[in-house]
Design an enzyme around this catalytic site. Structure first.
Site, PDB file in Angstrom:
ATOM      1  N   GLU A  24     -23.631 -18.735 -33.125  1.00 40.24           N
ATOM      2  CA  GLU A  24     -24.745 -18.415 -34.030  1.00 40.24           C
ATOM      3  C   GLU A  24     -24.258 -17.688 -35.288  1.00 40.24           C
ATOM      4  O   GLU A  24     -23.183 -17.968 -35.810  1.00 40.24           O
ATOM      5  CB  GLU A  24     -25.821 -17.616 -33.277  1.00 40.24           C
ATOM      6  CG  GLU A  24     -26.345 -18.401 -32.054  1.00 40.24           C
ATOM      7  CD  GLU A  24     -27.573 -17.801 -31.427  1.00 40.24           C
ATOM      8  OE1 GLU A  24     -28.464 -17.346 -32.140  1.00 40.24           O
ATOM      9  OE2 GLU A  24     -27.659 -17.807 -30.190  1.00 40.24           O
TER      10      GLU A  24
ATOM     11  N   ASP B  33     -37.539 -20.333 -30.115  1.00 36.63           N
ATOM     12  CA  ASP B  33     -36.227 -19.774 -29.834  1.00 36.63           C
ATOM     13  C   ASP B  33     -36.364 -18.264 -29.539  1.00 36.63           C
ATOM     14  O   ASP B  33     -37.425 -17.670 -29.729  1.00 36.63           O
ATOM     15  CB  ASP B  33     -35.279 -20.051 -31.015  1.00 36.63           C
ATOM     16  CG  ASP B  33     -33.815 -20.044 -30.594  1.00 36.63           C
ATOM     17  OD1 ASP B  33     -33.500 -19.485 -29.533  1.00 36.63           O
ATOM     18  OD2 ASP B  33     -32.981 -20.591 -31.341  1.00 36.63           O
TER      19      ASP B  33
HETATM   20  C1  BGC Z   1     -30.312 -19.904 -29.623  1.00 35.25           C
HETATM   21  C2  BGC Z   1     -30.706 -21.140 -28.860  1.00 35.25           C
HETATM   22  C3  BGC Z   1     -30.576 -20.894 -27.387  1.00 35.25           C
HETATM   23  C4  BGC Z   1     -31.378 -19.678 -27.005  1.00 35.25           C
HETATM   24  C5  BGC Z   1     -31.298 -19.324 -25.548  1.00 35.25           C
HETATM   25  C6  BGC Z   1     -31.017 -18.689 -29.113  1.00 35.25           C
HETATM   26  O1  BGC Z   1     -30.545 -17.539 -29.733  1.00 35.25           O
HETATM   27  O2  BGC Z   1     -30.607 -20.074 -30.983  1.00 35.25           O
HETATM   28  O3  BGC Z   1     -29.930 -22.226 -29.272  1.00 35.25           O
HETATM   29  O4  BGC Z   1     -31.015 -22.017 -26.687  1.00 35.25           O
HETATM   30  O5  BGC Z   1     -30.935 -18.566 -27.732  1.00 35.25           O
HETATM   31  O6  BGC Z   1     -30.084 -18.783 -25.223  1.00 35.25           O
HETATM   32  C1  BGC Z   2     -28.728 -15.530 -27.851  1.00 35.05           C
HETATM   33  C2  BGC Z   2     -28.790 -15.417 -26.400  1.00 35.05           C
HETATM   34  C3  BGC Z   2     -27.873 -14.308 -26.065  1.00 35.05           C
HETATM   35  C4  BGC Z   2     -28.307 -13.046 -26.752  1.00 35.05           C
HETATM   36  C5  BGC Z   2     -27.238 -12.012 -26.602  1.00 35.05           C
HETATM   37  C6  BGC Z   2     -29.309 -14.295 -28.474  1.00 35.05           C
HETATM   38  O1  BGC Z   2     -29.421 -14.393 -29.833  1.00 35.05           O
HETATM   39  O2  BGC Z   2     -29.397 -16.657 -28.203  1.00 35.05           O
HETATM   40  O3  BGC Z   2     -28.476 -16.588 -25.733  1.00 35.05           O
HETATM   41  O4  BGC Z   2     -27.799 -14.080 -24.702  1.00 35.05           O
HETATM   42  O5  BGC Z   2     -28.549 -13.194 -28.121  1.00 35.05           O
HETATM   43  O6  BGC Z   2     -27.751 -10.865 -26.073  1.00 35.05           O
END
Ligand code: BGC
Ligand code: BGC
Length: 846
Positions: free
Chosen positions: A528, A329
């Protein structure tokens, strides 16, 4: 229904998951060992289907034999389109790109569909442009199409998984997967980071809505359907030859088991519970040939999954025969003990095949290259990782399909949000609604006079939740959802077409006395960790529509409450006051599906019955471990007839009021457990400000109340110049951990008003624990704010980290110092995202 599905799921049967109840599995579990050792022989043996022909595998081996070391290292690194250009993909031979939740083509997260396809071509062309002698390997693009192709304006947005869990319909899930895949293909991507197969056990978790259910058997019964819908049934035919894309199950493993529902936290559970509850969905995933699996940010008994050899290499690849690729991730490898975002040989060694290194890819590439050269990363492991990446590409058909725009479905923009796609989403909305109370007001007569109230009634972003157009799903208005319907739109259409009338009024005032009112309320979007909550209740300001319900009831108007929410929450007050209560979850773009079920036909009979059943227990209090009000599987039907209601106690059972933890200062007051202090710059002569007016630092700083939003909603500071300077700080005794927020690109927000022009810009800092902890950033933008006007200034948390702050132990997230004269007011200090900001401060070191 569920028991029938259970029989159909070989996976669930093999595991012998006790009938739809994770808690039962826990009862039989051995007590947590506190150790992260695994016993692969105890895990089920699963058969990964044959997905490549002999020629396909031979092609993979031939490529591997020709590739340079640099090419191999590039293949296992995935960069984010916000931080990598096609030219860099060419230069570094990167194997993959993604768009994170806030990333879009050429810096525009809301770019039109054609731009996404254009960018896909640019990256593809760059990846195919190789020096003579090196094999050309097409790049693969991954995207979070987690409830439809949800990053794209105009796409069909399906209910989030929690709502789909309520629908209890695996066949519908497969059609949703098919539609999603088609819409992804229109804009040229080949891979979605979905489905999330978490089995949430604590709904305080901000990602709980991404999981179908708290019940492993229900999740397992859906997984195969979603994967077949997205990828097509497992076969040796190229995935892209059909209307399909590669899927990914995530987040392996036990993302839904972390202590206190803390996102990215630790799952302190036994191996038995790990296997029976959280492992269950991975069996149908592997049986259906899921192409990729994403590891979790979280840990199991203290060991991060991003480098868990036992669970990744021994269990997943060894015992369970997973034949696809394992990707980490978002910079999650940087959280592994001994690793940084730029270097993590341990993860690759543990069995990771691709590292998601959104903005860290360049340094990671350099370090990884040298770690292979010096033997830290064994060559066989690198070759295995590369082979797995190539197999996914081979299986997709990437080598033969040409550039994205030349492939079937590409550029057919009329398919985004096509009528038949929206019809599937609307069906999903209808089937996901759960009726918790009905004393007889439902179904409503469509020829009646209907009042629609509540702050969530006409807000498509709100009803879609996080992971919609932007990462958090915030900062969007209805104009960004062409073709979609809000709940209000659906109600208005249903009523006016049947000769009734509808009136929208957020606050519930009406011009003509209505026959009934529908009040739409609930959660606002989050994604998240930003959605983690301390207790199972709505924030106080989100409970205001309940007062509207009460007032309407007092006026003798029947009330239907409709709740938009990612999770079951304690809402006894609303349940008591409303005559009917419908949980709509996060329905997405087809809000009309709600009206479909709430209104009768012209004959007065329901057109569609409610069919949703709770995908997780509904709590009787705001306590996570408290009593259950409605059990898993509960849900009323019209067919059952109206029911009597016994009033519920209105006692949340917790001491907090549900206020957001990311707010440090609001309405001129520090949040509970925070304090506002004024001192000299060096911290001397400190005064904790509890009442105003006040004077500090020998009278050189005067603090008064001023208005913002509400009377005395802000504090005003008048600071006299002095070489010793002055500091204004929001601090706490128990340092807080802001590392996840920093990694997630969050900002520190300060809502300020200059009351006089500044001759010298103040410095803004965080205070952290530890001797070497620094984190001071001069904010030039502060000085340029207009005098007399409120502005929300945003400073990226990363700026403080770059300046030397230890973001894991912050004792003051806001500390402003100046030695010049200053007059300004402060209303609010909080964490937030880009969409909350009026003026963005740049990191001075950039
Ligand atoms: C998330 C994932 C996601 C990835 C890409 C991560 O922060 O936990 O679920 O697929 O970002 O955006
Ligand atoms: C998420 C990404 C998101 C980014 C925000 C990450 O934790 O998974 O998908 O674009 O944070 O900048």
């Amino acid at each position: 229904m569920l028991s029938k599905m259970l029989l159909l799921t070989a996976a669930a049967a093999a595991l012998a998951v006790p009938a739809h109840n994770a808690a039962q599995a826990r009862d039989t579990a051995i007590s947590p060992s506190g150790k992260a050792t695994v016993h692969p022989e105890q895990w089920p043996e699963v058969a990964f289907p044959k997905v490549l022909t002999e020629e396909g595998e031979a092609h993979v081996q031939a490529l591997l034999a020709q590739m340079t070391l640099r090419q191999k290292v590039g293949q296992i690194i995935q960069a984010d389109i916000a931080s990598v250009t096609p030219e860099e993909v060419r230069e570094y031979r990167l194997g993959s790109i993604l768009n994170g939740g806030n990333s879009g083509p050429w810096g525009d997260d809301l770019a039109p569909a054609a731009k996404w396809l254009e960018l896909a071509d640019a990256f593809y062309d760059a990846s195919m442009d190789v020096p003579p002698g090196e094999p050309a390997i097409p790049v693969v693009w991954g995207t979070d199409a987690v409830h439809g192709h949800s990053n794209i304006v105009g796409a069909t947005i399906f209910p989030h998984n929690v709502g789909l869990g309520a629908a209890r319909d695996p066949e519908l899930i497969e059609r949703i997967g098919q539609v999603t895949a088609v819409e992804i293909r229109v804009t040229g991507q080949e891979w979605t980071f979905a489905p999330t197969v978490a089995v949430p056990q604590d709904y305080r978790w901000g990602r709980a809505y991404e999981g179908y259910s708290s019940d492993p058997a229900l999740v397992a019964a859906y997984v195969g359907s979603m994967i077949r819908g997205l990828q097509g049934p497992p076969s040796v035919a190229p995935i892209l030859a059909g209307p399909h894309v590669a899927a990914s199950t995530k987040h392996y493993l036990a993302d839904g088991a972390t202590t206190d529902g803390k996102d990215q936290g630790d799952a302190a559970i036994s191996e038995l519970e790990l296997r029976l509850v959280h492992g269950a969905p991975y069996i149908p995933a592997i049986e259906n040939g899921v192409a990729t699996i994403m590891t979790s940010f979280s840990s199991w008994n203290g060991v991060k999954l991003s480098a868990h050899r036992g669970l990744v290499s021994d269990v997943l690849k060894g015992r369970m025969n997973f034949g696809g690729l394992v990707v980490t991730d978002w910079n999650a490898h940087g959280q592994v003990a001994g690793c940084t975002n730029a270097s993590c040989p341990k993860a690759i060694d543990a069995g990771i095949d691709m590292l998601m290194a959104p903005d860290s890819w360049r340094d990671l590439y350099d370090y990884t290259l040298s770690q292979v050269r010096d033997g830290t990363i064994p060559m066989e492991r690198l070759d295995d990782a590369v082979a797995r990446v190539l197999r996914v590409k081979q299986r997709l058909g990437l080598f033969e399909m040409g550039k994205p725009s030349q492939r079937a479905l590409s550029g057919r923009y009329e398919l985004l949000g096509a009528a038949d796609h929206r019809a599937v989403a609307r069906e999903a909305v209808r089937k996901s609604l759960v009726l918790l109370k009905n004393t007889g007001v439902l179904p409503l007569r469509p020829d009646a006079r209907i009042l629609v109230a509540g702050d969530a009634a006409d807000d498509i972003a709100r009803q879609s939740g996080g992971w919609t157009l932007s990462w958090q799903g915030t900062g969007l208005d209805n104009s960004l959802f062409p073709g979609a319907t809000s709940l209000w739109d659906g109600i208005e259409q249903a009523v006016t077409s049947a000769g009734g009338s509808a009136e929208l009024s957020v606050g519930g005032e009406y011009a003509a006395r209505p026959d009934a009112a529908i009040v739409v309320f609930g959660e606002t979007p989050y994604a998240e960790f930003q959605g983690d909550i301390a207790s199972l209740q709505l924030r106080p300001e989100l409970r205001r529509p309940i007062a509207t319900m009460r007032r309407l009831k007092e006026e003798g108007i029947p009330v239907v409450a409709v709740m938009i929410t990612g999770r079951p929450l304690y809402v006894n007050e609303a349940l008591n006051v409303a005559d009917a209560f419908v949980t709509a979850w996060l329905p997405g773009s087809e809000g009309g599906g709600v009206a479909d079920v709430m209104f009768a036909g012209t004959d007065g009979e329901p057109v569609h019955d409610f069919q949703g059943l709770l995908p997780a227990a509904w709590p009787a209090s705001a306590r996570h471990d408290g009593e259950t009000l409605f059990p898993f599987g509960y849900g009323l039907r019209y067919a059952d007839g109206p029911g009597a209601w016994t009033p519920l106690p209105e006692d949340s059972g917790v001491s907090d009021d549900g206020s957001d933890g990311g707010v440090f200062f609001e309405r001129g007051l520090p949040a509970s457990s925070w304090s506002l202090t004024v001192s000299r710059s060096d911290g001397g002569e400190s005064l904790r400000v509890t009442t105003v007016p006040a004077e500090a630092v020998q009278g050189r700083v005067r603090i008064t109340a001023s208005d913002y939003g509400v009377q005395e909603g802000a504090r005003s500071f008048t600071i006299d110049p002095h070489p010793d300077g002055a500091a204004i700080e929001l601090g706490t005794f128990d340092p807080i951990d802001l590392s996840r927020q920093t990694n997630g690109d969050m900002l520190l927000l300060a809502t300020v008003r200059l009351d006089a022009r500044l001759s010298q810009a103040p410095r803004v800092a965080v205070r952290c624990e530890g001797a070497d902890c620094k984190g001071e950033v001069p904010i030039a933008e502060f000085g340029t704010l207009p005098v007399g006007e409120w502005r929300t200034l945003g400073v990226p948390l990363k700026c403080f980290q770059t300046a030397g702050a230890e973001m894991g132990a912050i004792s003051a997230p806001f500390r402003l110092t100046t030695s010049g004269p200053a007059r300004f007011s402060l209303a609010r200090v909080a964490l937030g995202s880009l969409s909350d900001v009026d003026v963005l401060a740049g990191c001075p070191t950039d």
